[in-house]
Design a protein around this motif. Structure first.
Motif, PDB file in Angstrom:
ATOM      1  N   LYS A  68       0.700  -1.133   0.073  1.00 49.14           N
ATOM      2  CA  LYS A  68       0.078  -0.095  -0.010  1.00 49.14           C
ATOM      3  C   LYS A  68       0.702   1.413   0.073  1.00 49.14           C
ATOM      4  N   SER A  70      -0.772   4.261   0.928  1.00 43.55           N
ATOM      5  CA  SER A  70      -2.060   5.403   1.461  1.00 43.55           C
ATOM      6  C   SER A  70      -1.560   6.257   2.456  1.00 43.55           C
ATOM      7  N   SER A  83      -4.491   7.418  -3.389  1.00 45.22           N
ATOM      8  CA  SER A  83      -3.543   6.550  -2.842  1.00 45.22           C
ATOM      9  C   SER A  83      -3.538   5.449  -3.939  1.00 45.22           C
ATOM     10  N   HIS A 100     -14.336  -1.147  -0.182  1.00 44.05           N
ATOM     11  CA  HIS A 100     -13.683   0.175   0.290  1.00 44.05           C
ATOM     12  C   HIS A 100     -14.590   1.317   0.518  1.00 44.05           C
ATOM     13  N   SER A 163      -9.107   8.320  -2.641  1.00 40.43           N
ATOM     14  CA  SER A 163      -9.139   8.861  -1.179  1.00 40.43           C
ATOM     15  C   SER A 163      -7.607   8.398  -0.784  1.00 40.43           C
ATOM     16  N   ALA A 164      -7.037   9.384   0.327  1.00 41.45           N
ATOM     17  CA  ALA A 164      -5.799   9.044   0.758  1.00 41.45           C
ATOM     18  C   ALA A 164      -5.817   7.991   1.914  1.00 41.45           C
ATOM     19  N   ASN A 165      -7.158   7.457   2.152  1.00 41.02           N
ATOM     20  CA  ASN A 165      -7.281   6.409   3.169  1.00 41.02           C
ATOM     21  C   ASN A 165      -8.655   5.596   2.751  1.00 41.02           C
TER      22      ASN A 165
END
Length: 207
Positions: A68, A70, A83, A100, A163-165
């Motif tokens: 990952k 992220s 991400s 997700h 999304s960053a997460n």
């Protein structure tokens, strides 16, 4: 009537507000620096992630593996609404059904072949077999999976998220590797407690 209309306006405003924060919030600066780095001179290194170098000339892992990038692994992504993940599939391996909750997923197959699919909110299954160079989108929040059917060759895919997460909710782990009561699961899946316990045992961490 006027009070009723005012009530509807309030409800609508709350709904819009909640919809607006369903993804990453907008930021008021160019980028976000973690508090532990505020006294350090920020340069190009902060915006560089080298973790994907592990993929270069690497042998396929023995089990499905996700690498990952992220905001957890790459703090510069905080606030940027993007991400990345590299999905490594040994022969005959799968990324089990999962969701997700904060982003759609755009998957790009770079090596091998994959069977992919997702289920929409009407329980309709959308499935496809991907070849190298293909892209496939998994809509935000829907249950989906990837499966390397090939018993001989590995596969590699790159996934991008808005999304960053994005978050990951694994259905097998969420249902059978937590403390949900065996009777609840047995009734829900129309089976018996011994079957549920066997599934839980199979997902238990190996010593």
């Amino acid at each position: 009537m006027a009070m009723f209309k005012a009530y509807l306006v309030v409800i609508f405003s709350i709904a819009v507000a909640h919809t607006a924060i369903a993804g990453d919030p907008d930021i008021l600066t160019d980028f976000i620096v973690p508090p532990n780095l505020t006294n350090i001179n920020i340069d190009g290194n902060f915006f560089t992630f080298t973790g994907m170098r592990a993929l270069v000339d690497a042998s396929p892992p023995l089990a499905f593996k996700v690498l990952k990038a992220s905001m957890v692994e790459f703090p510069a992504l905080n606030g940027q609404s993007v991400s990345y993940a590299a999905l490594q599939f040994p022969p005959a391996s799968t990324n089990p059904p999962h969701t997700h909750p904060r982003s759609a997923e755009l998957l790009f197959l770079t090596n091998g072949s994959l069977q992919v699919g997702f289920v929409d909110t009407t329980n309709k299954l959308f499935i496809q077999t991907l070849q190298v160079g293909d892209l496939f989108v998994f809509p935000k929040g829907l249950v989906h999976f990837q499966y390397n059917v090939d018993p001989q060759n590995a596969a590699l895919a790159i996934s991008a998220f808005g999304s960053a997460n994005a978050g990951t909710v694994s259905l097998p782990n969420t249902l059978f590797a937590t403390n949900i009561d065996d009777n609840v699961l047995a009734i829900s899946f129309k089976t018996d407690v011994s079957t549920i316990r066997a599934l839980k045992a199979g997902l238990a961490p190996k010593p």
